[in-house]
Write a protein that holds these residues in place. Structure first.
Motif, short mmCIF file in Angstrom:
data_model
loop_
_atom_site.label_atom_id
_atom_site.label_comp_id
_atom_site.label_asym_id
_atom_site.label_seq_id
_atom_site.Cartn_x
_atom_site.Cartn_y
_atom_site.Cartn_z
N SER A 175 -1.03 -18.34 12.35
CA SER A 175 -0.95 -17.25 12.97
C SER A 175 -2.05 -16.29 13.07
O SER A 175 -2.13 -15.27 13.56
CB SER A 175 0.46 -16.28 12.75
OG SER A 175 1.56 -17.18 13.11
N ILE A 176 -2.98 -16.57 12.21
CA ILE A 176 -4.29 -15.50 11.73
C ILE A 176 -5.07 -15.66 13.01
O ILE A 176 -5.36 -14.45 13.35
CB ILE A 176 -5.03 -16.40 10.75
CG1 ILE A 176 -4.33 -16.01 9.37
CG2 ILE A 176 -6.56 -15.51 10.62
CD1 ILE A 176 -4.97 -16.72 7.87
N PRO A 177 -5.28 -16.49 13.75
CA PRO A 177 -5.80 -16.11 15.29
C PRO A 177 -5.30 -15.23 15.87
O PRO A 177 -5.77 -14.33 16.78
CB PRO A 177 -6.22 -17.71 15.83
CG PRO A 177 -6.09 -18.68 14.69
CD PRO A 177 -5.18 -17.94 13.72
N LEU A 178 -3.94 -15.27 15.83
CA LEU A 178 -3.35 -14.47 16.67
C LEU A 178 -3.28 -12.93 16.38
O LEU A 178 -3.79 -12.01 17.07
CB LEU A 178 -1.85 -14.66 16.75
CG LEU A 178 -1.02 -13.94 17.88
CD1 LEU A 178 -1.35 -13.64 19.24
CD2 LEU A 178 0.60 -14.17 17.44
N TYR A 179 -3.24 -12.87 15.01
CA TYR A 179 -3.47 -11.49 14.55
C TYR A 179 -4.72 -10.73 14.67
O TYR A 179 -5.08 -9.82 14.97
CB TYR A 179 -3.16 -11.69 13.02
CG TYR A 179 -1.99 -12.03 12.61
CD1 TYR A 179 -0.89 -11.63 13.17
CD2 TYR A 179 -1.77 -12.70 11.20
CE1 TYR A 179 0.39 -12.19 12.77
CE2 TYR A 179 -0.42 -13.31 10.91
CZ TYR A 179 0.70 -12.87 11.83
OH TYR A 179 1.91 -13.42 11.41
N ILE A 180 -5.72 -11.76 14.68
CA ILE A 180 -7.30 -11.32 14.87
C ILE A 180 -7.25 -10.82 16.39
O ILE A 180 -7.92 -9.77 16.72
CB ILE A 180 -8.30 -12.52 14.67
CG1 ILE A 180 -8.36 -12.59 12.87
CG2 ILE A 180 -9.69 -12.15 15.24
CD1 ILE A 180 -9.06 -13.96 12.72
N PHE A 181 -6.81 -11.63 17.29
CA PHE A 181 -6.80 -11.37 18.75
C PHE A 181 -5.94 -9.93 18.88
O PHE A 181 -6.45 -9.10 19.83
CB PHE A 181 -6.10 -12.42 19.40
CG PHE A 181 -6.17 -12.11 21.16
CD1 PHE A 181 -7.17 -12.13 21.72
CD2 PHE A 181 -4.75 -12.17 21.37
CE1 PHE A 181 -7.05 -12.06 23.12
CE2 PHE A 181 -4.86 -11.81 22.71
CZ PHE A 181 -5.96 -11.85 23.75
N LEU A 182 -4.88 -9.87 18.22
CA LEU A 182 -4.19 -8.58 18.30
C LEU A 182 -5.11 -7.38 17.90
O LEU A 182 -4.79 -6.36 18.74
CB LEU A 182 -2.89 -8.47 17.78
CG LEU A 182 -1.89 -9.46 18.32
CD1 LEU A 182 -0.79 -9.77 17.34
CD2 LEU A 182 -1.28 -8.99 19.72
N LEU A 183 -5.67 -7.55 17.00
CA LEU A 183 -6.62 -6.52 16.27
C LEU A 183 -7.85 -6.18 17.32
O LEU A 183 -8.07 -4.95 17.68
CB LEU A 183 -7.30 -6.88 15.17
CG LEU A 183 -6.33 -6.39 13.72
CD1 LEU A 183 -6.74 -7.25 12.52
CD2 LEU A 183 -5.81 -5.24 13.81
#
Length: 189
Positions: free
Chosen positions: A37-45
């Motif tokens: 999920s790290i790429p999703l978190y980066i995208f949300l940021l």
């Protein structure tokens, strides 16, 4: 009544867990891995930065971190308070279930830390960004549900563990979103 609910939860777990097949194991192991999920978190940021700017994004990051910290601690308090064995540690059903991942996690599983964290983040960011990105909120909820189901699929949580985690996630995500909005209104651009 509680014994009946637990019995039905175990039955539902066995049914859902046994729907799995080796062809899908890799997919669900990918979904359940917390690093996926790290790429999703980066995208949300990134979306947050685009909408609110750097200074407010830092506040969002702080509140998101506090949300995760509270979620983890709440999950641990429940796990050690209720001391309900994870399905993969339950010898009474071990011959009836599929354990897909290596390592089962801690001894106790009520309730799922993955479920509370993913649903909390989904609600927190979904509410924050819903006016700018119309389809983001339902996509994030779908993502959180996938993560919750993955915990059943791999054999480490009962459905009630996941459902409770998701309900707490909705509560915490909403609460932290409201607190964030309050503080964002206090900050000048």
């Amino acid at each position: 009544m509680l014994d009946f609910l637990i019995h039905k939860d175990i039955e539902l777990f066995i049914y859902l867990n046994n729907l799995g097949s080796t062809q899908w194991d890799g997919f669900w192991l990918f979904v359940t891995n917390k690093f996926t999920s790290i790429p999703l978190y980066i995208f949300l940021l990134f979306l947050t930065y685009k909408q609110l700017g750097f200074k407010k994004m830092l506040l969002v990051l702080l509140f998101g971190g506090l949300l995760i910290a509270l979620s983890d601690q709440t999950s641990n308090i429940f796990k050690y308070g209720f001391k309900r064995l994870r399905p993969c540690h339950n010898d009474d059903i071990s011959s009836l279930i599929r354990i897909v991942r290596e390592g089962c996690g801690g001894l106790y599983g009520y309730f799922s830390g993955h479920a509370i964290n993913s649903m909390g983040i989904a609600v927190f960011f979904g509410l924050l960004l819903k006016n700018s990105y119309k389809y983001l909120f339902p996509i994030l909820i779908f993502w959180a549900i996938l993560i919750g189901y993955s915990r059943i699929y791999v054999g480490v949580h009962y459905p009630l563990d996941v459902l409770t985690g998701m309900l707490f996630g909705v509560l915490y995500g909403t609460l932290f979103n409201k607190l964030l909005i309050y503080f964002l209104k206090k900050i000048k651009n």
